[in-house]
Enzyme design. Structure first.
Site, short mmCIF file in Angstrom:
data_model
loop_
_atom_site.label_atom_id
_atom_site.label_comp_id
_atom_site.label_asym_id
_atom_site.label_seq_id
_atom_site.Cartn_x
_atom_site.Cartn_y
_atom_site.Cartn_z
N LYS A 11 44.84 43.28 48.87
CA LYS A 11 43.78 43.52 49.67
C LYS A 11 43.22 45.14 49.75
O LYS A 11 44.10 45.78 49.54
CB LYS A 11 43.79 42.89 51.04
N PHE A 59 37.55 34.87 64.16
CA PHE A 59 37.68 35.78 63.50
C PHE A 59 37.01 35.79 62.16
O PHE A 59 37.38 37.00 61.39
CB PHE A 59 39.05 36.38 63.32
N ARG A 94 54.81 33.03 47.68
CA ARG A 94 54.55 32.95 49.02
C ARG A 94 55.86 33.68 49.78
O ARG A 94 55.72 34.31 50.81
CB ARG A 94 54.21 31.70 49.46
N THR A 100 52.18 34.80 57.10
CA THR A 100 50.71 35.27 57.41
C THR A 100 50.64 36.18 58.47
O THR A 100 50.02 37.26 58.35
CB THR A 100 49.81 33.99 57.73
N ARG A 111 54.41 41.65 53.25
CA ARG A 111 53.73 41.78 54.37
C ARG A 111 54.40 41.89 55.51
O ARG A 111 53.98 42.72 56.64
CB ARG A 111 53.27 40.27 54.93
N ASN A 125 47.54 42.01 56.31
CA ASN A 125 48.77 41.57 55.54
C ASN A 125 48.95 42.01 54.25
O ASN A 125 49.63 41.52 53.48
CB ASN A 125 48.83 40.29 55.94
N HIS A 128 46.73 38.73 49.39
CA HIS A 128 46.50 37.22 49.70
C HIS A 128 47.40 36.63 48.56
O HIS A 128 47.65 37.07 47.41
CB HIS A 128 45.16 37.02 49.41
N1 UDP Z 1 44.28 35.63 59.51
C1 UDP Z 1 44.00 36.39 60.83
N2 UDP Z 1 44.42 35.90 61.85
C2 UDP Z 1 45.05 34.53 61.89
C3 UDP Z 1 45.08 33.62 60.66
C4 UDP Z 1 44.84 34.40 59.67
O1 UDP Z 1 43.79 37.66 60.70
O2 UDP Z 1 45.24 34.06 63.04
C5 UDP Z 1 43.82 36.22 58.27
C6 UDP Z 1 45.08 36.55 57.64
O3 UDP Z 1 44.72 38.13 56.96
C7 UDP Z 1 45.27 35.77 56.48
C8 UDP Z 1 43.82 35.31 56.07
O4 UDP Z 1 43.27 35.38 57.47
O5 UDP Z 1 46.05 36.35 55.41
C9 UDP Z 1 43.95 33.85 55.68
O6 UDP Z 1 44.55 33.09 56.57
P1 UDP Z 1 45.57 31.73 56.11
O7 UDP Z 1 45.65 31.05 57.00
O8 UDP Z 1 44.87 31.27 54.62
O9 UDP Z 1 47.09 32.58 55.79
P2 UDP Z 1 47.52 33.13 54.34
O10 UDP Z 1 47.51 32.00 53.35
O11 UDP Z 1 46.82 34.31 53.77
O12 UDP Z 1 48.91 33.22 54.59
MG MG Z 2 45.75 30.82 52.84
#
Ligand code: UDP
Ligand code: MG
Length: 169
Positions: A11, A59, A94, A100, A111, A125, A128
Site C-alpha cells: 500500500k 471509514f 495472511r 488487520t 503489519r 497496515n 493488502h
Molecule cells: N480497516 C480500517 N479499520 C477497520 C477495518 C479495516 O482501517 O476497522 C482498513 C484496513 O486498512 C484493512 C482494510 O480496511 O486492511 C480492509 O479491511 P478488511 O476487514 O478486509 O481487513 P484485511 O483483509 O485487510 O485484513
Molecule cells: Mg480483507
C-alpha cells in the site's frame, strides 16, 4: 493441500516508508512464486471496487483515499500489486502479513512491525492480502489482465477490441 493464488498490495504507506524491499523479503520466506507484478496508480473507481465489501462502514471514504495514496500525494500515490502462487498460499501469506489491526498483529508480522493507526482511526497496515480463494479470484481479475499473469490460473476468452491503444513510438 491446494495450490492457491492471491493478490498482495504494498500500500502507499509501505511505498512511502521505503518498505518495499523489507516486505518482499518477508514474503519471500514463504517460498512462493510471483506470477504477476506491476505498479498501479489507483483510481477512485478501482479503490471503491476493491473495498466494496466495506462500503457501508463510516471509514469507507477515508479507506478509499488511503489505498489511492491521497494523503501522501506524488510520488507516493501508488501501490505495488503482486500475485503470488503456492501451496496453501492464502493462509500462509495472511500469517506473514499479520492481523488487520496493526496494534493487535504479531509484532514480527509485516503489519505488526510496520503498521500504525492514524489519528483518524484508519489502520495503515502497509499491505493488502486476499483472505479466501473467492476474494482472491475477484481481486486478481479486478487488478490484472489475463496477459499480465504468467501462469494460466482462470479461464479466458478472446474478444475483438476496437478501442484506441497507446503503443511505444
Ligand atoms: N480497516 C480500517 N479499520 C477497520 C477495518 C479495516 O482501517 O476497522 C482498513 C484496513 O486498512 C484493512 C482494510 O480496511 O486492511 C480492509 O479491511 P478488511 O476487514 O478486509 O481487513 P484485511 O483483509 O485487510 O485484513
Ligand atoms: Mg480483507
Amino acid at each position: 493441500m491446494a495450490i492457491e493464488q492471491l493478490l498482495i498490495l504494498i500500500k502507499p504507506d509501505g511505498i512511502k516508508k521505503s518498505l518495499t524491499g523489507n516486505i518482499l523479503t518477508k514474503l519471500s520466506e514463504a517460498k512462493m512464486i510471483i506470477i504477476g507484478a506491476k505498479v498501479v496508480k489507483v483510481s477512485r473507481e478501482l479503490a471503491e471496487k476493491h473495498y466494496f465489501h466495506l462500503k457501508d462502514k463510516p471509514f469507507f471514504a477515508e479507506l478509499a483515499e488511503y489505498i489511492q495514496g491521497k494523503i501522501y500525494g506524488a510520488p507516493w500515490d501508488r501501490v505495488l500489486a503482486l500475485v503470488y502462487q503456492g501451496e496453501d498460499a492464502i493462509a500462509r501469506m495472511r500469517k506473514i502479513a499479520g492481523a488487520t489491526n496493526p496494534e493487535e498483529a504479531d509484532p514480527v508480522s509485516i503489519r505488526g512491525a510496520y503498521g500504525r493507526i492514524t489519528t483518524k482511526g484508519i489502520y495503515e497496515n502497509v499491505v493488502h492480502c486476499s483472505s479466501d480463494p473467492a476474494e482472491a479470484e475477484r481481486e486478481i481479475k479486478l487488478w490484472f489482465k489475463p496477459e499480465e499473469i504468467v501462469n494460466k490460473i482462470y479461464p479466458t476468452k478472446k474478444v475483438k477490441q476496437e478501442n484506441e491503444e497507446t503503443v511505444w513510438e
